[in-house]
Enzyme design. Structure first.
Site, PDB file in Angstrom:
ATOM      1  N   SER A 217       1.925   1.189  -2.276  1.00 31.57           N
ATOM      2  CA  SER A 217       3.151   1.570  -1.570  1.00 31.57           C
ATOM      3  C   SER A 217       3.426   0.577  -0.458  1.00 31.57           C
ATOM      4  CB  SER A 217       3.023   2.996  -1.033  1.00 31.57           C
ATOM      5  OG  SER A 217       4.276   3.474  -0.594  1.00 31.57           O
ATOM      6  N   ASN A 218       4.289   0.935   0.464  1.00 30.32           N
ATOM      7  CA  ASN A 218       4.628   0.067   1.606  1.00 30.32           C
ATOM      8  C   ASN A 218       4.951   0.959   2.802  1.00 30.32           C
ATOM      9  OD1 ASN A 218       7.572   0.685   1.684  1.00 30.32           O
ATOM     10  ND2 ASN A 218       7.465  -0.130  -0.388  1.00 30.32           N
ATOM     11  N   PRO A 219       5.084   0.359   3.987  1.00 30.24           N
ATOM     12  CA  PRO A 219       5.203   1.211   5.195  1.00 30.24           C
ATOM     13  C   PRO A 219       6.606   1.736   5.502  1.00 30.24           C
ATOM     14  CG  PRO A 219       4.686  -1.086   5.771  1.00 30.24           C
ATOM     15  CD  PRO A 219       5.007  -1.063   4.331  1.00 30.24           C
TER      16      PRO A 219
END
Ligand code: CTP
Length: 415
Positions: A217-219
């Site tokens: 995922s990513n932030p």
């Protein structure tokens, strides 16, 4: 973090007249008033005699940074700003807390105290946040008074909420939370220039699972997409928000479809885009996913040394291909997060995905916002218009600027 707890902007220069009436919720209304001040609003307050028994005018004056109207007949106060001045200069009057008594006096057009005088003399919208005991709220006399005010069209109500009341009763009667008053005010003040329009927004990250407990995922926090959804809602649009996993609450009045992976986001997007006037892709979709999904948690002793990845679908590009040849296709808006060559890279995305508008933001640079930041500095890029650089502003203000541009694109299409 729940909706509205952060400073979003959008009240800069707005003049709010705040009426306090006498209830225990007056202390909670002070917290709401503070949110308006933090958002940049200029707030002036009026208090009923009963309100001054619950909280001191000194408290309210300190919060607003201005004298408080507590007595319309006191020559000194009248000299200060005149008893009608509050009403005259307001863009919005907020009455919070609004007791059964003040609602009754408002419903009958009375001007017998600083709050009713201010409301009666105002030409702007009035937002009323009732707070009282549940039996009082349910009393037909109160309900009739609320009905009378609603009937005028200029009075908007927020709450009351249901829950434990100060006197131990449970039911409707609680003053809504401070951020709900702020959100309601945004809705009342927003121009309704998206009425009759359907807007679809993607927001947040996606998660690409390799097993039930691990994912890529990513932030992304979803703040930009959610701000867009709320701004479009406030401006009168029917909004579908397709959100990856975020901590943010589902915005009231918006149809939120929660998804996890890029594949799910695509399916929801293709479904929602039917009949849409604008499709705004603010989600940070993971570009790749594990080639294999393991149904059971992979034990660390069996963990592979490397992961095989395959591309995820491009949600925006797929929607663009799907709708492009339709006679009335939605306006397509994409985001481009870039660390270098911002404008060139964003313009390439505009062409390649056949978009109407790209919102480009520099990530990685100091003070430029981007992932997780509460403010964002962006450049709007579209065909045939000069690039528009928006300075660092709160996400809500960026959202409104994007919607302003979408509105112009609607007009361009119609013309
Ligand atoms: N987007 C999407 N689906 C994807 C990837 C991106 O809908 N699988 C959308 C995003 O919501 C955003 C825009 O496309 O509106 C971003 O375009 P993209 O080319 O993917 O940008 P980057 O991910 O930054 O790509 P690159 O690594 O090429 O810069």
């Amino acid at each position: 973090m729940t909706e509205g707890h952060e400073i979003e902007g959008g009240f800069r220069g707005r003049k709010i007249a705040w009426g306090f009436s006498g209830g225990i919720a007056a202390f909670k209304a002070c917290q709401a008033l503070r949110l308006f001040v933090h958002e940049g609003a200029e707030v002036r307050a009026a208090m009923t005699e009963a309100a001054t028994r619950f909280i001191g005018p000194l408290t309210v004056g300190a919060l607003t940074g201005a004298p408080v109207l507590t007595d319309v007949l006191a020559p000194q106060q009248d000299m200060f700003f005149g008893h009608l001045d509050l009403a005259r200069r307001a863009d919005l009057v907020v009455v919070a807390p609004a007791t059964a008594d003040v609602i009754a006096r408002l419903a009958h057009g009375m001007a017998d105290c600083p709050v009713t005088t201010t409301v009666l003399a105002a030409r702007c919208p009035i937002l009323v946040a009732p707070a009282m005991n549940v039996a009082m709220w349910e009393n037909p006399a109160v309900q009739r008074n609320v009905g009378i005010l609603r009937g005028y069209g200029r009075y908007h109500f927020v709450g009351p909420a249901s829950g434990l009341l100060a006197d131990g009763d449970v039911g409707f009667g609680r003053l809504v939370e401070p951020w709900e008053i702020l959100e309601a005010a945004r809705g009342v003040l927003a121009p309704k220039d998206f009425r009759g329009r359907k807007v679809v927004v993607t927001s947040g990250p996606t998660r690409e699972h390799l097993d039930p407990v691990r994912f890529l995922s990513n932030p992304s926090t979803g703040r930009m997409g959610h701000a867009l959804a709320r701004a479009a809602r406030d401006r009168g649009a029917e909004v579908v928000l397709i959100s990856g996993p975020t901590e943010l609450a589902d915005p009231p009045g918006v149809r939120t479809v929660r998804v996890v992976s890029a594949d799910e986001m695509l399916e929801a997007a293709l479904d929602a885009v039917e009949g849409a006037d604008a499709f705004i892709a603010a989600a940070a979709v993971a570009d790749q996913k594990p080639a294999r999904y393991e149904q059971q948690k992979v034990k660390k002793t069996d963990a592979p040394a490397s992961l095989d990845l395959v591309p995820t679908p491009d949600v925006l590009a797929t929607v663009s291909r799907r709708v492009h040849d339709l006679p009335s296709r939605p306006i397509l808006v994409g985001f481009a997060a870039e660390t270098e060559n911002l404008v060139e890279n964003a313009a390439r995305k505009l062409r390649e995905k056949r978009l109407d508008l790209v919102v480009a933001n520099q990530v990685g640079a100091e003070g430029e916002g981007g992932f997780g930041a509460r403010a964002n500095a962006v450049t709007l890029i579209s065909e045939g218009e000069p690039n528009e650089v928006l300075p660092l502003r709160a996400k809500r203000e960026i959202a409104d600027a994007i919607l302003d541009r979408v509105l112009r694109l609607f007009e361009g299409k119609a013309g």
